[in-house]
Structures are given as C-alpha cells and as structure tokens.
Design a protein around this motif. Structure first.
Motif: not given
Length: 105
Positions: A92-98, A11-32
């Motif tokens: 362990g594959e990513f299926r979706g995000m909402k 999930a963290q890897e998917a967040l990083g990939q989608f967020y970096i593509r959209a914003n060109e930076v790592q998301p900050s303050g990430q929490q589980l």
C-alpha cells in the motif's frame, strides 16, 4: 494484497501531501477517474483529477461583465488536471506519480 479502496485512499493522501506542499491548499474538485491493477499485479494505478487555476485570460465578451476572481481584476479559469499514482499492491506504499495525458475521442 491490498484492496482497491485502500489503494485509492493512499493515492488521495499522496495527492494531498504533494499539492499542499506546492500550493498550501487542498486540491479542489477532486475526482476518482481510473483504478487499474497492473498486469503483473504488483501495483495499483490510480488516476485522480482535480481543478487548478490557470493563467488569467484577458476578459472578453460577456466574461468581461462578470466580477473578477483574483486581486488584479483578472478572472481565473479552472483546468482539470489528471495524475496517475502507482501504489504498491502488497504494502500500500506510494511508489510514484505522473501526469496522465488526456486523449480526446
């Protein structure tokens, strides 16, 4: 079946990939926030949160005395965003995000 910690990493890897593509930076303050195995045990539902800049407000009160944080002289506020990721429990594959709505108590 994969372990919960492997689902969180996916999930963290998917967040990083989608967020970096959209914003060109790592998301900050990430929490589980949440880890949940679906009732049929086919998927891990992982909720992550991160901080995101929101539209600047007109400076008021004491905030008007603080130095601005963007190039236009407007202060930027941070908002916590919540996303739930569905990770296949077997592969362990990513299926979706909402968007995970926040419910106040």
């Amino acid at each position: 079946m994969i372990q919960a910690n492997h689902a969180v990493i996916a999930a963290q890897e998917a967040l990083g990939q989608f967020y970096i593509r959209a914003n060109e930076v790592q998301p900050s303050g990430q929490q589980l926030e949440e880890v949940y195995l679906s009732d049929d045990e086919s998927a891990w539902l992982i909720t992550l949160s991160f901080l995101s800049d929101v539209e600047p407000d007109e400076p008021t009160g004491l905030g008007a005395l603080l130095p601005p944080s963007d190039s236009n002289g407007n202060k930027l506020r941070k908002k916590r965003i919540y996303k739930t990721f569905e990770i296949d429990a077997n592969t362990g594959e990513f299926r979706g995000m909402k968007i995970r709505p926040v419910v106040s108590a």
